[in-house]
Design an enzyme around this catalytic site. Sequence first.
Site, mmCIF file in Angstrom:
data_model
loop_
_atom_site.group_PDB
_atom_site.id
_atom_site.type_symbol
_atom_site.label_atom_id
_atom_site.label_comp_id
_atom_site.label_asym_id
_atom_site.label_seq_id
_atom_site.Cartn_x
_atom_site.Cartn_y
_atom_site.Cartn_z
ATOM 1 N N ASP A 1 0.864 -1.178 0.000
ATOM 2 C CA ASP A 1 0.000 0.000 0.000
ATOM 3 C C ASP A 1 0.898 1.225 0.000
ATOM 4 O O ASP A 1 2.114 1.131 0.221
ATOM 5 C CB ASP A 1 -0.937 0.013 1.206
ATOM 6 C CG ASP A 1 -2.176 0.882 0.957
ATOM 7 O OD1 ASP A 1 -2.233 1.563 -0.096
ATOM 8 O OD2 ASP A 1 -3.083 0.902 1.812
ATOM 9 N N ASP B 1 -2.904 -3.164 -2.608
ATOM 10 C CA ASP B 1 -3.950 -2.182 -2.320
ATOM 11 C C ASP B 1 -3.635 -0.888 -3.057
ATOM 12 O O ASP B 1 -2.532 -0.674 -3.557
ATOM 13 C CB ASP B 1 -4.032 -1.926 -0.818
ATOM 14 C CG ASP B 1 -5.402 -1.437 -0.382
ATOM 15 O OD1 ASP B 1 -6.176 -0.997 -1.258
ATOM 16 O OD2 ASP B 1 -5.697 -1.469 0.826
#
Length: 917
Positions: free
Chosen positions: A684, A757
């Site tokens: 992420d 993500d």
Amino acid sequence: MASQGEERRGRGRARGGRQRTGGDQHVGVERHTPGMDDLMGWMAGLQVQDEGTWRDTSGRVQQGERGRGGSGERGGRAGGRDDRRGTGGAGRDAGGRGSDSIEEGEVGRKGVERGGATGDRERGGRGLGRGRGRGREDRERSKEEEEQMVVWTRPQLLMDKKGTSGQPIHLRSNYYQLTATPALRLCLYHVEFSPEEERTGARKALMRQHTNVLGNYIFDGMQLFLSHKLGKDPLEMASKRPDNNTPYMVKIRFIKELPPSDPEYLKVFSLVVKRCLEYLGLTQVGQHYFDPTQEMVSQKHRVAVWPGQQLGIRQHEHQVLLCTDVIHKFLRLDTMHDLLRQILANHPDNYRHVVRRQVLGNVVMTKYNQRTYTIHDVAWNITPTTTFNFHGSEITYLEYYQQTYQVTIKDHRQPLLLSRPNLKEQRRGTGSVYLIPELCVATGLTDAMRNDHHMMRDLAQFTRMDPERRVQSIRKFSSNLFNNEKVKAELQQWGMEFSKVLSAVRGRVLPQEIISMGPVSFQYKGFGSDWIGEVKNVPMTSCAQLTNWVLVFPSRLKSEAEDLLSGLRRVSKSLGMVVTQPAIQILQGDTLQEYVQGVGQHSGVKMVVCILPNSRLDRYAAIKRHVTCVMSVPSQMVVARTLQNKAKLMSVVYKIAIQINCKLGGEAWRVHIPFQNAMVVGYDAFHDRGGGGRGGASWGAVVASYNHNLTKFYGQVTRHANREELTSNFRVAVMNALNHYAKVNGQLPERVLVYRDGVGDGQLLYVRDTEVTAIKACFEALGFSPRFSFVVVSKRINSRLFTQNPSTGQPANPPPGTVCDDVITRPERYDFYLVSQQVNQGTVTPTCYNIIEDMNSNLDPDRHQRLAYKLSFLYCNWMGPVRVPAPCLYAHKLASVTGQALKDSPPAHLRDKLWYL
């Protein structure tokens, strides 16, 4: 909104070819691939298939329904954000700066969504056309086209992507089926205006003057769609601006005919729906539509809330579906000019510095045309009396706004705000835009507002909607839409008809997981958001020793420090931890300098625990940076107010003890992992908006498991300025993680699963062709070929799922473990939706999983779904399932703590510890 790139924008619009306005994507239409006709035929065959025999990837032959509908969608964020980002409940998504028990051990925020539901990250002023030329069929594809095209991730041999385990559940979704579609060969035209007119609404008004010539048409501001071909090409017609009779020449040039298989054809559905929304009198802000007449105002907090609708129409698994959901937009009641004056009054000595800190990165809406812009700089040397070149002549901003928008600017000395175009807008020839502060209002909520729990609680009454209220609102909107006479006529003209009931989907509730904590195992029932009641007085799976540590606090918080220390001693016995007497550092005050100096006196300790008077970011960041980067040890920050509630004190201390144990290398609990020698990777990124929005730093974090239980992670975080650096850092991080795994386990992993993500639809092609390829290159460099899966995880989606409350019959949130892999999924994707959390307040938002690479993984759809659910239980900062796989959330925490506090990569020897929790 005038710009120095005015002439360049004009040239960009006139480059010919099919161009687009920014608003034409408001309903989320995406392109089909050239093979969509074949896909449609294949899907038609699927719908008539009955019970049959199918073979999964492991070679087992099973009996199942080949055309069976799946259901279930992604788990909602329990932290309390409503609408687009999920809504609050008892569960927690554990993100942001809630670490170190600074928010009561990752309790999360209850309340409204961050920054409003929509438009806050969208740039307005997109009615300038996208400048896509006609070109030849074999010309090189532009980056913009790549971002808009459908990316095929479904394996060619995967005929059935539905799982089998779990109990069936009947669900409704927030989709309406398009039951009738037009059977037309549409004609596409490009429209140019002379002189240039940048406002989409004004261009549409100029086109409406020729309805008798054009007949039935759809116009998005640049492209014109007709159900027939005009007799003359190009066709030129004269128009007059309604407000001042300025003459315009409209030139309409034929592009091509569109058969139903053309990628542009579905776009017409979007434009028709957009026109229908305009019939309802809604106001477009960014990409979405709101109703200012239903404005809800909080004078106490100087914030207005506009309710609105977010629509998306696209091809789903078996039919075209219209997705609709309730959204909200936050607008400040004060203008940016008011903010500048307030800063000047409070900070006259460092006015410009404070302005840059508080203004840059804000998203504002211009009151004269409801467009949104990100502020990147303040033009101190430009005022409304400054002149610029507009269509070949010099004009002041005062004159421009008066002539164009009939707006009189009062303060002639205010500096202008600068909004720079993003890369896509630059390719269209869009220049920087200068905005008048008194004509702009900020949208969304600041970090200070989000940290104001009283404010968030008050605003939640406007935005938080439980399933029953949300479904009522959706049905009310659809009734107003489909029963409007103008809308009926419009849909009839184009041969379109929508179902009047929300789409039904069949889902499954996966078997609930067995949680093991020390010697105790129990089944998560799914009725509550956590399992803390199941593990009282139970030792953790693996316990670290809290020895040689220091406790730092100001003298006025001595009582809280004593409560924390005595509480740690009490809970440590039941948790199996060893907690020795710490070194005590009492501070006279609570400034960040005193904290840093006090902590710095204790070199050689293994853990630093600080009690903070509040959650001020600058103090938190300074301490965290010094302890992590200078002292190179883990730290635990505790906000004093979390220790002042005596009724919840032991619960808070219990969570703090678990955090400390995991930061020191211990394990809290585990679930059964069905395979050996696997490495699970999470990625992420954190984007620092404080540096002026898009100009801020980005930090990408990669965490990778290195034990069988998937509870210990090796984390790396690096700064990157562009995609190329991101890919390079990602590749190096995976290589380092593989080497660390081999060092710890004596061998490389047999299986690697990556959960990525922070990927939008426009980035899928890049991720598949670049990042996945880079990771495969790592495998080749190490000379091994593991079973490899790469899964894109998406939280910010619009899909909702509702079940029926058995006692009341009203819509309710589906239980944890609900999975959906049919009907609302996408035909070109290997995807499914998962609800992993119990949400008691608001409406759950599912999480979407898109498997874009599945190389020799031996995982069928059911196993992918079960594994994703298992991983949601392994985030040790919350005793319950979280919304995304734990590696993704660990990566999010690592990136955000680094980007907000450290501003630098942490020491290498901390990589195998969860120091960032």
